[in-house]
Structure formats: C-alpha cells, structure tokens
Scaffold this motif. Structure first.
Motif, PDB file in Angstrom:
ATOM      1  N   UNK A  18      -5.681   6.801  11.077  1.00  0.00           N
ATOM      2  CA  UNK A  18      -4.874   6.334   9.951  1.00  0.00           C
ATOM      3  C   UNK A  18      -3.915   7.467   9.618  1.00  0.00           C
ATOM      4  N   UNK A  19      -2.650   7.157   9.537  1.00  0.00           N
ATOM      5  CA  UNK A  19      -1.621   8.150   9.230  1.00  0.00           C
ATOM      6  C   UNK A  19      -1.258   7.979   7.760  1.00  0.00           C
ATOM      7  N   UNK A  20      -1.971   8.710   6.902  1.00  0.00           N
ATOM      8  CA  UNK A  20      -1.713   8.598   5.469  1.00  0.00           C
ATOM      9  C   UNK A  20      -1.063   9.874   4.944  1.00  0.00           C
ATOM     10  N   UNK A  21      -0.296   9.710   3.865  1.00  0.00           N
ATOM     11  CA  UNK A  21       0.433  10.829   3.286  1.00  0.00           C
ATOM     12  C   UNK A  21       0.856  10.476   1.864  1.00  0.00           C
ATOM     13  N   UNK A  22       1.335  11.447   1.130  1.00  0.00           N
ATOM     14  CA  UNK A  22       1.764  11.294  -0.253  1.00  0.00           C
ATOM     15  C   UNK A  22       2.948  10.328  -0.332  1.00  0.00           C
ATOM     16  N   UNK A  23       2.886   9.403  -1.283  1.00  0.00           N
ATOM     17  CA  UNK A  23       3.931   8.377  -1.409  1.00  0.00           C
ATOM     18  C   UNK A  23       5.325   8.955  -1.618  1.00  0.00           C
ATOM     19  N   UNK A  24       5.432  10.162  -2.101  1.00  0.00           N
ATOM     20  CA  UNK A  24       6.730  10.803  -2.329  1.00  0.00           C
ATOM     21  C   UNK A  24       7.507  11.060  -1.048  1.00  0.00           C
ATOM     22  N   UNK A  25       6.860  10.951   0.103  1.00  0.00           N
ATOM     23  CA  UNK A  25       7.556  11.138   1.378  1.00  0.00           C
ATOM     24  C   UNK A  25       8.319   9.890   1.812  1.00  0.00           C
ATOM     25  N   UNK A  37       7.871   0.653   6.717  1.00  0.00           N
ATOM     26  CA  UNK A  37       6.846   1.000   7.702  1.00  0.00           C
ATOM     27  C   UNK A  37       5.608   1.605   7.064  1.00  0.00           C
ATOM     28  N   UNK A  38       5.475   1.459   5.746  1.00  0.00           N
ATOM     29  CA  UNK A  38       4.309   2.018   5.058  1.00  0.00           C
ATOM     30  C   UNK A  38       3.577   0.946   4.274  1.00  0.00           C
ATOM     31  N   UNK A  39       2.323   1.233   3.967  1.00  0.00           N
ATOM     32  CA  UNK A  39       1.490   0.355   3.154  1.00  0.00           C
ATOM     33  C   UNK A  39       0.700   1.239   2.184  1.00  0.00           C
ATOM     34  N   UNK A  40       0.590   0.804   0.935  1.00  0.00           N
ATOM     35  CA  UNK A  40      -0.142   1.564  -0.090  1.00  0.00           C
ATOM     36  C   UNK A  40      -1.630   1.559   0.245  1.00  0.00           C
ATOM     37  N   UNK A  41      -2.278   2.740   0.231  1.00  0.00           N
ATOM     38  CA  UNK A  41      -3.716   2.822   0.490  1.00  0.00           C
ATOM     39  C   UNK A  41      -4.496   3.418  -0.676  1.00  0.00           C
ATOM     40  N   UNK A  42      -3.804   4.018  -1.621  1.00  0.00           N
ATOM     41  CA  UNK A  42      -4.417   4.535  -2.850  1.00  0.00           C
ATOM     42  C   UNK A  42      -3.281   4.712  -3.860  1.00  0.00           C
ATOM     43  N   UNK A  43      -3.606   5.045  -5.089  1.00  0.00           N
ATOM     44  CA  UNK A  43      -2.525   5.188  -6.081  1.00  0.00           C
ATOM     45  C   UNK A  43      -1.437   6.184  -5.685  1.00  0.00           C
ATOM     46  N   UNK A  44      -1.778   7.204  -4.929  1.00  0.00           N
ATOM     47  CA  UNK A  44      -0.800   8.241  -4.598  1.00  0.00           C
ATOM     48  C   UNK A  44      -0.542   8.399  -3.104  1.00  0.00           C
ATOM     49  N   UNK A  45      -1.151   7.548  -2.291  1.00  0.00           N
ATOM     50  CA  UNK A  45      -0.997   7.680  -0.848  1.00  0.00           C
ATOM     51  C   UNK A  45      -0.604   6.366  -0.193  1.00  0.00           C
ATOM     52  N   UNK A  46       0.180   6.506   0.864  1.00  0.00           N
ATOM     53  CA  UNK A  46       0.548   5.376   1.721  1.00  0.00           C
ATOM     54  C   UNK A  46       0.088   5.716   3.133  1.00  0.00           C
ATOM     55  N   UNK A  47       0.096   4.714   3.996  1.00  0.00           N
ATOM     56  CA  UNK A  47      -0.208   4.933   5.406  1.00  0.00           C
ATOM     57  C   UNK A  47       0.873   4.260   6.225  1.00  0.00           C
ATOM     58  N   UNK A  48       1.050   4.746   7.416  1.00  0.00           N
ATOM     59  CA  UNK A  48       1.988   4.080   8.316  1.00  0.00           C
ATOM     60  C   UNK A  48       1.431   2.700   8.627  1.00  0.00           C
TER      61      UNK A  48
END
Length: 123
Positions: A18-25, A37-48
């Motif tokens: 899973x390629x997750x990172x901070x939504x600010x990116x 190309x992203x999907x929300x996975x937590x309040x502050x993180x998205x994943x590719x």
C-alpha cells in the motif's frame, strides 16, 4: 530514471505494498500527486489508487511486473515512492524490495560485482 535502473524491469513494490502518504502531497492541497490517483485511507492519509487493498497494483504503474514497467506519474510521485530504494541501489539490501520481488516470483537483486583485484589481474 536511468535505463540501468533495476526498477524499470521490476515494479514489484508498486504491485505489492500500500502506497500511503500525507494528504498534503496531493495536487489539490498544494502537492504534486494527482488527486484522481489517490483514495482516502485515514483522516490525514491517502493511498495510491489500486494499492489500498490486496492484491495491490498502483494505478500509475504501466507495464508488466518483472518484464518492463514505468510510473506514469514519476515526476509527481509521493515521498513514499521517492524514498523507497531498490536493494543495493544505495550499497545495502532492502528487505522490503526483496519481499516484494519474492511475492512476484522474482529473485532478490544482487549487489554490484566487484572487480577481480587478485595478484596479476588488471582492474
């Protein structure tokens, strides 16, 4: 990416983790990763997109894992992708790279060959 880059014939990490990172990116938040190309996975993180569940395969990966691949958003990729190093690309193994390769039936990458400096040999 250089044509000597082992990643161009691999892509296993893009189709395993899973390629997750901070939504600010994300581009919509001032970053560079395309929002579509992203999907929300937590309040502050998205994943590719495509990596949020197993089997994983990043929506930005083009080509066949183990044969020839490229990232369609390479210049806009997340820090997670930028920070992931192929085994031996920085002089040491990466067990995560090796695990992703193994999951796709690929052998681990080998360290660069050292020149034969035995007596009588010219390097």
């Amino acid at each position: 990416m250089s044509s000597a880059n082992a990643c161009l014939s691999c892509g296993a990490c893009c189709a395993h983790f899973r390629v997750s990172f901070f939504w600010g990116e994300c581009a919509g938040n001032g970053g560079s990763v395309p929002d579509a190309l992203t999907v929300q996975v937590s309040p502050y993180h998205v994943a590719m997109l495509g990596t949020e569940a197993k089997p994983a395969r990043c929506a930005a990966l083009l080509g066949e894992v183990g044969c020839g691949v490229r990232c369609t958003v390479y210049e806009q990729r997340s820090t997670t992708c930028r920070d992931f190093a192929a085994s031996w690309s920085e002089g040491q193994p990466n067990p995560h790279c090796d695990a992703a390769r193994a999951a796709h039936g690929l052998p681990p990458l080998s360290p660069p060959l050292q020149p034969d400096l035995s007596p009588g040999r010219v390097a």
